[in-house]
Design an enzyme around this catalytic site. Structure first.
Site, PDB file in Angstrom:
ATOM      1  N   GLY A  12      37.952  36.333  30.530  1.00 37.95           N
ATOM      2  CA  GLY A  12      38.365  37.406  31.130  1.00 37.95           C
ATOM      3  C   GLY A  12      38.997  37.336  32.674  1.00 37.95           C
ATOM      4  O   GLY A  12      38.313  36.976  33.137  1.00 37.95           O
ATOM      5  N   ASP A  13      39.851  38.435  32.978  1.00 34.08           N
ATOM      6  CA  ASP A  13      39.752  38.484  34.587  1.00 34.08           C
ATOM      7  C   ASP A  13      40.510  36.916  35.033  1.00 34.08           C
ATOM      8  O   ASP A  13      40.261  37.399  35.925  1.00 34.08           O
ATOM      9  CB  ASP A  13      39.272  38.771  35.215  1.00 34.08           C
ATOM     10  CG  ASP A  13      37.966  40.055  34.485  1.00 34.08           C
ATOM     11  OD1 ASP A  13      38.960  41.578  34.230  1.00 34.08           O
ATOM     12  OD2 ASP A  13      36.678  40.167  34.078  1.00 34.08           O
ATOM     13  N   GLU A  14      40.838  36.261  34.272  1.00 33.71           N
ATOM     14  CA  GLU A  14      41.698  35.117  34.952  1.00 33.71           C
ATOM     15  C   GLU A  14      43.252  35.369  35.974  1.00 33.71           C
ATOM     16  O   GLU A  14      43.418  34.257  36.141  1.00 33.71           O
ATOM     17  CB  GLU A  14      41.829  34.177  33.418  1.00 33.71           C
ATOM     18  CG  GLU A  14      40.896  34.156  32.598  1.00 33.71           C
ATOM     19  CD  GLU A  14      40.729  34.601  31.484  1.00 33.71           C
ATOM     20  OE1 GLU A  14      41.122  35.209  31.900  1.00 33.71           O
ATOM     21  OE2 GLU A  14      39.831  34.185  30.773  1.00 33.71           O
ATOM     22  N   LYS A  16      45.882  36.777  34.162  1.00 31.83           N
ATOM     23  CA  LYS A  16      46.795  37.467  33.110  1.00 31.83           C
ATOM     24  C   LYS A  16      47.908  38.632  33.386  1.00 31.83           C
ATOM     25  O   LYS A  16      49.339  37.644  33.596  1.00 31.83           O
ATOM     26  CB  LYS A  16      46.029  37.446  31.570  1.00 31.83           C
ATOM     27  CG  LYS A  16      45.398  36.602  31.132  1.00 31.83           C
ATOM     28  CD  LYS A  16      44.957  37.116  29.762  1.00 31.83           C
ATOM     29  CE  LYS A  16      44.519  37.930  29.643  1.00 31.83           C
ATOM     30  NZ  LYS A  16      42.869  38.290  30.494  1.00 31.83           N
ATOM     31  N   ALA A  39      40.578  46.482  28.979  1.00 31.71           N
ATOM     32  CA  ALA A  39      41.990  45.223  29.793  1.00 31.71           C
ATOM     33  C   ALA A  39      42.530  46.250  30.731  1.00 31.71           C
ATOM     34  O   ALA A  39      42.306  47.118  30.797  1.00 31.71           O
ATOM     35  CB  ALA A  39      42.897  44.673  28.855  1.00 31.71           C
ATOM     36  N   GLY A  40      42.279  45.305  32.177  1.00 30.71           N
ATOM     37  CA  GLY A  40      43.146  45.919  33.372  1.00 30.71           C
ATOM     38  C   GLY A  40      43.329  44.722  33.706  1.00 30.71           C
ATOM     39  O   GLY A  40      43.537  43.993  34.154  1.00 30.71           O
ATOM     40  N   HIS A  41      44.894  45.021  33.774  1.00 25.35           N
ATOM     41  CA  HIS A  41      45.835  43.719  34.512  1.00 25.35           C
ATOM     42  C   HIS A  41      46.590  44.402  35.931  1.00 25.35           C
ATOM     43  O   HIS A  41      46.890  45.735  35.992  1.00 25.35           O
ATOM     44  CB  HIS A  41      47.146  43.311  33.245  1.00 25.35           C
ATOM     45  CG  HIS A  41      46.460  42.999  32.380  1.00 25.35           C
ATOM     46  ND1 HIS A  41      47.150  42.962  31.741  1.00 25.35           N
ATOM     47  CD2 HIS A  41      45.285  42.311  31.953  1.00 25.35           C
ATOM     48  CE1 HIS A  41      47.355  42.109  30.701  1.00 25.35           C
ATOM     49  NE2 HIS A  41      45.735  41.655  30.591  1.00 25.35           N
ATOM     50  N   GLN A 224      41.328  40.364  27.788  1.00 26.13           N
ATOM     51  CA  GLN A 224      39.836  39.981  28.070  1.00 26.13           C
ATOM     52  C   GLN A 224      39.879  37.814  27.460  1.00 26.13           C
ATOM     53  O   GLN A 224      40.869  37.394  28.162  1.00 26.13           O
ATOM     54  CB  GLN A 224      39.140  40.146  26.922  1.00 26.13           C
ATOM     55  CG  GLN A 224      38.241  42.217  26.809  1.00 26.13           C
ATOM     56  CD  GLN A 224      39.797  42.220  25.974  1.00 26.13           C
ATOM     57  OE1 GLN A 224      40.203  42.401  24.806  1.00 26.13           O
ATOM     58  NE2 GLN A 224      39.978  43.408  26.861  1.00 26.13           N
ATOM     59  N   THR A 300      39.277  48.054  35.631  1.00 23.06           N
ATOM     60  CA  THR A 300      38.774  48.845  34.542  1.00 23.06           C
ATOM     61  C   THR A 300      37.608  49.389  34.567  1.00 23.06           C
ATOM     62  O   THR A 300      38.046  50.845  35.564  1.00 23.06           O
ATOM     63  CB  THR A 300      38.314  48.560  33.241  1.00 23.06           C
ATOM     64  OG1 THR A 300      39.798  47.562  32.887  1.00 23.06           O
ATOM     65  CG2 THR A 300      38.531  50.151  32.180  1.00 23.06           C
ATOM     66  N   LEU A 332      43.579  29.440  43.069  1.00 15.72           N
ATOM     67  CA  LEU A 332      43.203  28.670  43.512  1.00 15.72           C
ATOM     68  C   LEU A 332      42.979  28.561  45.578  1.00 15.72           C
ATOM     69  O   LEU A 332      41.978  28.256  45.664  1.00 15.72           O
ATOM     70  CB  LEU A 332      44.592  26.992  43.317  1.00 15.72           C
ATOM     71  CG  LEU A 332      43.743  26.189  43.530  1.00 15.72           C
ATOM     72  CD1 LEU A 332      42.899  25.398  43.210  1.00 15.72           C
ATOM     73  CD2 LEU A 332      45.218  24.823  43.653  1.00 15.72           C
TER      74      LEU A 332
HETATM   75  P1  IMP Z   1      34.041  46.472  25.524  1.00 15.71           P
HETATM   76  O1  IMP Z   1      36.013  45.263  24.998  1.00 15.71           O
HETATM   77  O2  IMP Z   1      34.148  47.232  26.529  1.00 15.71           O
HETATM   78  O3  IMP Z   1      33.385  46.951  24.001  1.00 15.71           O
HETATM   79  O4  IMP Z   1      33.147  45.935  26.135  1.00 15.71           O
HETATM   80  C1  IMP Z   1      32.445  44.457  25.535  1.00 15.71           C
HETATM   81  C2  IMP Z   1      32.323  43.966  26.566  1.00 15.71           C
HETATM   82  O5  IMP Z   1      33.459  42.598  26.819  1.00 15.71           O
HETATM   83  C3  IMP Z   1      31.708  43.673  28.423  1.00 15.71           C
HETATM   84  O6  IMP Z   1      31.065  42.709  28.813  1.00 15.71           O
HETATM   85  C4  IMP Z   1      33.228  43.588  29.365  1.00 15.71           C
HETATM   86  O7  IMP Z   1      32.374  43.875  30.066  1.00 15.71           O
HETATM   87  C5  IMP Z   1      33.959  42.670  28.484  1.00 15.71           C
HETATM   88  N1  IMP Z   1      35.105  42.664  28.388  1.00 15.71           N
HETATM   89  C6  IMP Z   1      35.559  43.797  27.901  1.00 15.71           C
HETATM   90  N2  IMP Z   1      37.577  43.741  28.933  1.00 15.71           N
HETATM   91  C7  IMP Z   1      37.238  42.833  29.439  1.00 15.71           C
HETATM   92  C8  IMP Z   1      38.146  42.864  30.125  1.00 15.71           C
HETATM   93  O8  IMP Z   1      39.416  43.132  30.002  1.00 15.71           O
HETATM   94  N3  IMP Z   1      38.074  42.091  30.881  1.00 15.71           N
HETATM   95  C9  IMP Z   1      37.050  41.452  30.973  1.00 15.71           C
HETATM   96  N4  IMP Z   1      35.439  41.628  30.692  1.00 15.71           N
HETATM   97  C10 IMP Z   1      35.940  42.988  29.246  1.00 15.71           C
END
Ligand code: IMP
Length: 431
Positions: A12-14, A16, A39-41, A224, A300, A332
């Site tokens: 996640g957090d690439e 997107k 998620a947080g964009h 994610q 997030t 990059l």
């Molecule tokens: P949950 O989705 O809130 O249950 O979290 C489960 C795992 O996924 C945790 O390690 C979070 O930090 C990770 N996670 C959930 N959503 C994201 C995201 O959008 N980016 C990165 N990690 C995430």
């Protein structure tokens, strides 16, 4: 006509959000198919920053945005986002933003249970975002979930909540020693949400099907990353949904033959928030440098992201699981000024070389990365807009990623702004 899925290839957090925002220009519809406000964009347009947790980034482009049935949606958070966008003059009316009637609703008890469980886990914490995502998907699987279609029938909604709360309150009170929740309060609160959201609730599968017949283009926005996928990720340190491209079909309601391309977003290094194994994690000043320069804080939760070198074992896994047709390399520019760069090409485990990502966390936790060292570049590349103008060492780094993943690079991002982009091949031209 092209319909493209965008997925994260790492944890996640690439980045997107920016790419979805960029490619949304070529799409008529943008759909989210899984996850929720975990998620947080982050998007930057004309220097102004927007962070969205639920609404697809395409909203800024004036596109129709759909929240798929595969999502779990917190109506309180959604309404806040809609109000915020509306206040900035962005149209978020029912013609612009539609919610699948089959999407599941995050209820207050989901959030309570998520946090209470995590607090009980001690050093076994998953590091969840605490937004109630897991407990909501759990109720979906055990057929105790509440869906948006339920909001349209107040009588049935009331009965459903009363029945569900009998069990939830028992669990909250007797297992977590937490306070019981009042059904009347919840019913009242969600009636307010129903009043505002009802015009947006619809069968989005029909909306998409009609659009496809009219030769419109759809962008499926994954949240994610591949290695947080409930089946294919580093289980149990994963999220509760399928994040891989195949779920675009399930989580939105279209058939696989409609998908024409799958773009994998790759951060030029690796990060992870929350717990779980991370073979190329850096614990030295280079890791700190990347964390600071890349502003690696969760959008997030605000948590510091763990940082490490690029891992192509991870990327090859993502290429295969998602059927990637192209890559987008993001951030990059964060690597500017590093003397040497390392790319992990395999792992060493018990004296043996492993090239495929192991399912066992015990094995993964003991894997030592095998690195190839490449020279870095001292230049600031953020102003560069063509592949040919990049420093030779940067091009070499990118070529090695293509070789090791056997996947071509479509786009390179060298900064957060829309214009800070090198476009090699527009995925929407794929047939
Ligand atoms: P949950 O989705 O809130 O249950 O979290 C489960 C795992 O996924 C945790 O390690 C979070 O930090 C990770 N996670 C959930 N959503 C994201 C995201 O959008 N980016 C990165 N990690 C995430």
């Amino acid at each position: 006509m092209s319909n493209i899925v965008i997925v994260g290839t790492q944890w996640g957090d690439e980045g997107k959000g920016k790419i979805v925002d960029l490619l949304a220009e070529f799409a008529d519809i943008v759909v989210r198919f899984q996850g929720g406000n975990n998620a947080g964009h982050t998007m930057v347009v004309d220097g102004e920053q927007f962070i969205s947790h639920l609404v697809p980034s395409g909203i800024l482009q004036g596109k129709m945005c759909l929240l798929g049935n595969g999502m779990v949606v917190d109506p309180e958070v959604l309404l806040k986002e809609l109000d915020n966008l509306n206040n900035r003059g962005i149209d978020v009316g029912p013609d612009r933003l539609k919610i699948s009637e089959k999407a599941h609703i995050i209820m207050p008890y989901h959030k309570h249970i998520d946090m209470a469980r995590e607090n009980m886990k001690g050093d076994q914490k998953i590091g969840t975002t605490g937004r109630g995502i897991g407990p909501c998907y759990e109720d979906k699987a055990t057929r105790r979930g509440v869906r948006f279609v339920d909001l349209l029938d107040p009588k049935e909604f009331d009965e459903k909540i009363k029945t569900i709360l009998e069990e939830k309150n028992f669990y909250l009170e007797h297992y977590f020693s937490a306070e019981k929740l009042d059904p009347a309060g919840i019913i009242d609160q969600y009636k307010g949400y129903a009043d505002r959201l009802s015009p947006h609730i619809i069968n989005i599968s029909i909306v998409m099907n009609k659009a496809i017949k009219e030769n419109k283009q759809i962008l499926f926005e994954g949240a994610q990353g591949t290695h947080l996928d409930i089946d294919h990720g580093t289980y149990p340190f994963v999220t509760s949904s399928n994040t891989v491209s195949g779920n675009a079909c399930c989580g939105a309601g279209i058939g696989p033959k409609e998908i024409t391309g799958v773009v994998g977003i790759v951060k030029a290094y690796t990060t992870r928030v929350g717990s779980g194994p991370f073979p190329t994690e850096l614990f030295d000043e280079i890791g700190d440098k990347i964390q600071k320069k890349g502003a690696e804080f969760g959008a997030t939760t605000g948590r510091k992201r763990r940082c490490g070198w690029l891992d192509t074992v991870l990327l090859r896994n993502a290429a295969r699981l998602n059927g990637l047709t192209g890559l987008v390399i993001t951030k990059l520019d964060v690597l500017d000024g590093l003397e040497d760069l390392k790319i992990c090409t395999g792992y060493e485990y018990n004296g043996k070389i492993i090239r495929d990502f192991p399912a066992s966390l015990k094995i993964l936790g003991s894997c030592k990365p095998i690195y190839e060292v490449l020279p870095g570049w001292p230049e600031d590349i953020s102003k560069i807009r063509n592949m040919e103008d990049l420093p030779e060492n940067a091009r070499h780094y990118l070529n090695r990623i293509e070789e090791l993943t056997e996947t071509p690079i479509d786009i390179i991002s060298v900064g957060p702004g829309r214009e800070e982009t090198i476009l090699i091949n527009n995925p929407f031209n794929l047939k």
